[in-house]
Design a protein around this motif. Structure first.
Motif, PDB file in Angstrom:
ATOM      1  N   THR A  84     -34.526  -5.902   5.128  1.00  0.00           N
ATOM      2  CA  THR A  84     -35.317  -4.992   4.287  1.00  0.00           C
ATOM      3  C   THR A  84     -36.338  -5.810   3.512  1.00  0.00           C
ATOM      4  O   THR A  84     -36.477  -7.009   3.741  1.00  0.00           O
ATOM      5  CB  THR A  84     -34.396  -4.178   3.347  1.00  0.00           C
TER       6      THR A  84
ATOM      7  N   TRP B 272     -37.614  -3.863  -7.148  1.00  0.00           N
ATOM      8  CA  TRP B 272     -37.263  -2.476  -7.454  1.00  0.00           C
ATOM      9  C   TRP B 272     -37.907  -2.033  -8.769  1.00  0.00           C
ATOM     10  O   TRP B 272     -38.287  -2.866  -9.587  1.00  0.00           O
ATOM     11  CB  TRP B 272     -35.731  -2.326  -7.556  1.00  0.00           C
TER      12      TRP B 272
ATOM     13  N   CYS C   2     -26.903  -3.648   1.426  1.00  0.00           N
ATOM     14  CA  CYS C   2     -26.822  -2.184   1.362  1.00  0.00           C
ATOM     15  C   CYS C   2     -27.652  -1.492   2.440  1.00  0.00           C
ATOM     16  O   CYS C   2     -27.526  -0.293   2.624  1.00  0.00           O
ATOM     17  CB  CYS C   2     -27.193  -1.678  -0.034  1.00  0.00           C
TER      18      CYS C   2
ATOM     19  N   SER D 200     -28.744  -8.364   5.760  1.00  0.00           N
ATOM     20  CA  SER D 200     -29.505  -7.191   5.321  1.00  0.00           C
ATOM     21  C   SER D 200     -30.980  -7.345   5.643  1.00  0.00           C
ATOM     22  O   SER D 200     -31.618  -8.292   5.183  1.00  0.00           O
ATOM     23  CB  SER D 200     -29.329  -6.996   3.806  1.00  0.00           C
TER      24      SER D 200
ATOM     25  N   CYS E 203     -26.644 -10.165  -2.794  1.00  0.00           N
ATOM     26  CA  CYS E 203     -27.010  -8.980  -2.002  1.00  0.00           C
ATOM     27  C   CYS E 203     -25.747  -8.443  -1.333  1.00  0.00           C
ATOM     28  O   CYS E 203     -24.982  -9.216  -0.742  1.00  0.00           O
ATOM     29  CB  CYS E 203     -28.050  -9.397  -0.959  1.00  0.00           C
ATOM     30  N   THR E 204     -25.516  -7.123  -1.422  1.00  0.00           N
ATOM     31  CA  THR E 204     -24.331  -6.530  -0.784  1.00  0.00           C
ATOM     32  C   THR E 204     -24.678  -5.947   0.595  1.00  0.00           C
ATOM     33  O   THR E 204     -23.892  -5.204   1.164  1.00  0.00           O
ATOM     34  CB  THR E 204     -23.717  -5.408  -1.660  1.00  0.00           C
TER      35      THR E 204
ATOM     36  N   TRP F   1     -34.853  -7.288  -9.085  1.00  0.00           N
ATOM     37  CA  TRP F   1     -34.038  -6.909  -7.922  1.00  0.00           C
ATOM     38  C   TRP F   1     -32.770  -7.732  -7.938  1.00  0.00           C
ATOM     39  O   TRP F   1     -32.634  -8.650  -8.757  1.00  0.00           O
ATOM     40  CB  TRP F   1     -34.809  -7.059  -6.618  1.00  0.00           C
ATOM     41  N   CYS F   2     -31.829  -7.386  -7.061  1.00  0.00           N
ATOM     42  CA  CYS F   2     -30.469  -7.949  -7.128  1.00  0.00           C
ATOM     43  C   CYS F   2     -30.461  -9.460  -7.304  1.00  0.00           C
ATOM     44  O   CYS F   2     -29.906  -9.985  -8.275  1.00  0.00           O
ATOM     45  CB  CYS F   2     -29.693  -7.558  -5.869  1.00  0.00           C
TER      46      CYS F   2
ATOM     47  N   CYS G 230     -36.761  -6.067   0.005  1.00  0.00           N
ATOM     48  CA  CYS G 230     -36.515  -6.275  -1.436  1.00  0.00           C
ATOM     49  C   CYS G 230     -37.211  -7.507  -2.011  1.00  0.00           C
ATOM     50  O   CYS G 230     -37.763  -7.432  -3.104  1.00  0.00           O
ATOM     51  CB  CYS G 230     -35.021  -6.360  -1.723  1.00  0.00           C
TER      52      CYS G 230
HETATM   53  S1  SF4 Z   1     -28.049  -5.122  -2.055  1.00  0.00           S
HETATM   54 FE1  SF4 Z   1     -29.915  -5.396  -3.305  1.00  0.00          FE
HETATM   55  S2  SF4 Z   1     -31.042  -7.106  -2.377  1.00  0.00           S
HETATM   56 FE2  SF4 Z   1     -29.512  -6.432  -0.899  1.00  0.00          FE
HETATM   57  S3  SF4 Z   1     -30.637  -4.987   0.414  1.00  0.00           S
HETATM   58 FE3  SF4 Z   1     -29.614  -3.771  -1.170  1.00  0.00          FE
HETATM   59  S4  SF4 Z   1     -31.119  -3.535  -2.840  1.00  0.00           S
HETATM   60 FE4  SF4 Z   1     -31.835  -5.205  -1.482  1.00  0.00          FE
END
Ligand code: SF4
Ligand code: SF4
Length: 319
Positions: free
Chosen positions: A261, A268, A285, A259, A282-283, A274-275, A263
Motif C-alpha cells: 500500500t 494518514w 492491514c 503489506s 505495521c499490522t 502514520w503507524c 502509507c
Molecule cells: S497497519 Fe498502518 S502502516 Fe500498515 S498498511 Fe495498515 S495503515 Fe499502513
C-alpha cells in the motif's frame, strides 16, 4: 450541483495524484473521473455489509478535497447507509430505479454473510437478496476496505456467519469478476486511494491490477517495507527492542514486508502521521490474511513467531 469548474477538478485530480507520488497524467485522469461523477454522468451506489463503518468514516477524513467538497461537489452518492438521509422504502425505490437503469459504480464496504443471510439487512430483507442484481447491473464493483476485499475481521477463523470477501461471493453466485471487481483494501481503506480508484475507473475503465489480489497497481504495487523511512535501519540490522526505540520495528513484529500500500507516501489524516512514524509496527492491514487466523496476532515480540523469515544474505530478497 455545486459551483466547481474545470480548474477545480484539475486541482483536485492533481492533489489526489501528488499525494500518492503519481504523475500528472494520473492527475488528469482522476480529474476527468471526478468531473464525470460531479456532472451526474457516473452514479455511485455505496452499501455496507459486515463492517464497522470505519471505511465510511475514513472517507470523511479526506483532505484535498475535504469532506464537504467531497460530498457536495465530487461524489454524487445515490445512496450511502451512513451518510444518506433516506430510510426504509425510499431506499428500496432508489436502488430499484438505479439497478433498472444500470451503468452505475457500486462500492461495497464489508464482508458478505454467505452463511447467515440475516446478519445484514437492507430494507427489511437480507442484503444478499439484493446483491446479485446490484452487482450484475453495475459497470464496476469497488470493494472498499479489507473486509470487502479479503474477508478481514468478519471472516476471522471461527466466525459463525460464513463471511466471505466480495470476490468469493461473486464467484459463488456466478457473477463475473474479471475486469469488473477492484479491491481497495485497508483497515480502514485510505480515502485518497479509494476516491482515486473510483475516479480512475469512471474516467479510464478497469485499471492495471495485481493478478491475484485485484488491487490497483497505482496505489498498491509497493510494500510498506519497500518505501519505509526506517528501511536504512533494516539494512544496518539496527532493530528497536522496545517501543520508542530508534530502529527498524521488525523485532517488534512489523509486517511491513507483507503489506502492499501507499502509507509511507500519503500517510494518514492529510499527512499528519502514520503507524511506523508513530513508532507502531505495521499490522499489514491491507494484506490478504489480516486478522483472519487466531494464531496470527497483530503484535509479536522477537523473530521466533514472525511470519517473515530471512537470512542476512537474503535481506535484500525480503523486499
Ligand atoms: S497497519 Fe498502518 S502502516 Fe500498515 S498498511 Fe495498515 S495503515 Fe499502513
Ligand atoms: S520491517 Fe517494518 S519498520 Fe522495518 S523497514 Fe520494514 S516496514 Fe520499516
Amino acid at each position: 450541483m455545486g459551483t466547481w469548474n474545470r480548474r477545480d477538478f484539475l486541482k483536485a485530480g492533481a492533489s489526489l495524484a501528488a499525494g500518492m507520488g503519481l504523475g500528472s497524467l494520473h492527475g488528469e485522469a482522476l480529474a476527468e473521473g471526478i468531473e464525470a461523477i460531479h456532472a451526474g454522468n457516473a452514479k455511485v451506489l455505496w452499501l455496507t455489509a459486515m463492517s464497522c463503518s470505519g471505511c465510511s468514516v475514513s472517507l470523511l477524513n479526506t483532505e484535498n478535497p475535504g469532506p464537504v467538497e467531497l460530498l457536495t461537489e465530487i461524489i454524487s452518492l445515490v445512496y450511502h447507509p451512513v451518510l444518506s438521509a433516506a430510510q426504509g422504502s425510499t431506499v428500496g425505490e432508489v436502488i430499484e430505479k438505479l439497478t433498472k437503469a444500470g451503468g452505475y459504480y457500486f462500492v461495497i464496504e464489508g464482508a458478505i454473510p454467505a452463511g447467515m443471510s440475516t446478519a445484514c439487512m437492507l430494507e427489511g430483507q437480507p442484503l444478499t437478496n439484493h446483491l446479485p442484481k446490484i452487482i450484475r447491473n453495475a459497470k464496476a464493483v469497488i470493494a472498499a476496505g479489507t473486509c470487502a476485499a479479503f474477508g478481514g475481521i468478519p471472516a476471522a477463523e471461527g466466525n459463525p456467519t460464513g463471511a466471505v470477501c466480495v470476490r468469493d461471493y461473486m464467484t459463488q453466485q456466478g457473477l463475473s469478476v474479471a475486469g469488473r471487481l477492484v479491491n481497495c483494501p485497508g483497515c480502514p481503506t485510505h480515502p485518497q486511494s479509494l476516491i482515486g480508484t473510483v475516479a480512475y475507473v469512471v474516467a479510464k475503465g478497469y485499471p492495471a491490477v495485481h493478478p491475484e489480489l485485484l488491487t490497483p497497481d497505482m496505489y498498491f504495487r509497493h510494500s510498506v517495507h519497500d518505501e519505509c523511512p526506517r528501511f536504512h535501519y533494516w539494512e544496518k540490522s539496527q532493530f528497536a527492542e522496545k517501543f520508542g526505540d530508534e530502529g527498524c520495528l521488525f523485532k517488534l513484529g512489523c509486517l511491513g514486508p507483507l503489506s502492499h500500500t501507499h502509507c509511507p507516501r500519503s500517510q494518514w489524516n492529510g499527512g499528519a502521521n502514520w503507524c511506523i512514524r508513530a513508532g507502531a509496527p505495521c499490522t499489514a492491514c491491507t494484506s490478504e490474511n489480516f486478522a483472519k487466523h487466531r494464531d496470527f496476532p497483530f503484535y509479536r515480540k522477537g523473530e521466533a513467531n514472525h511470519p517473515v523469515s530471512y537470512t542476512e544474505a537474503q535481506r535484500e530478497g525480503v523486499r
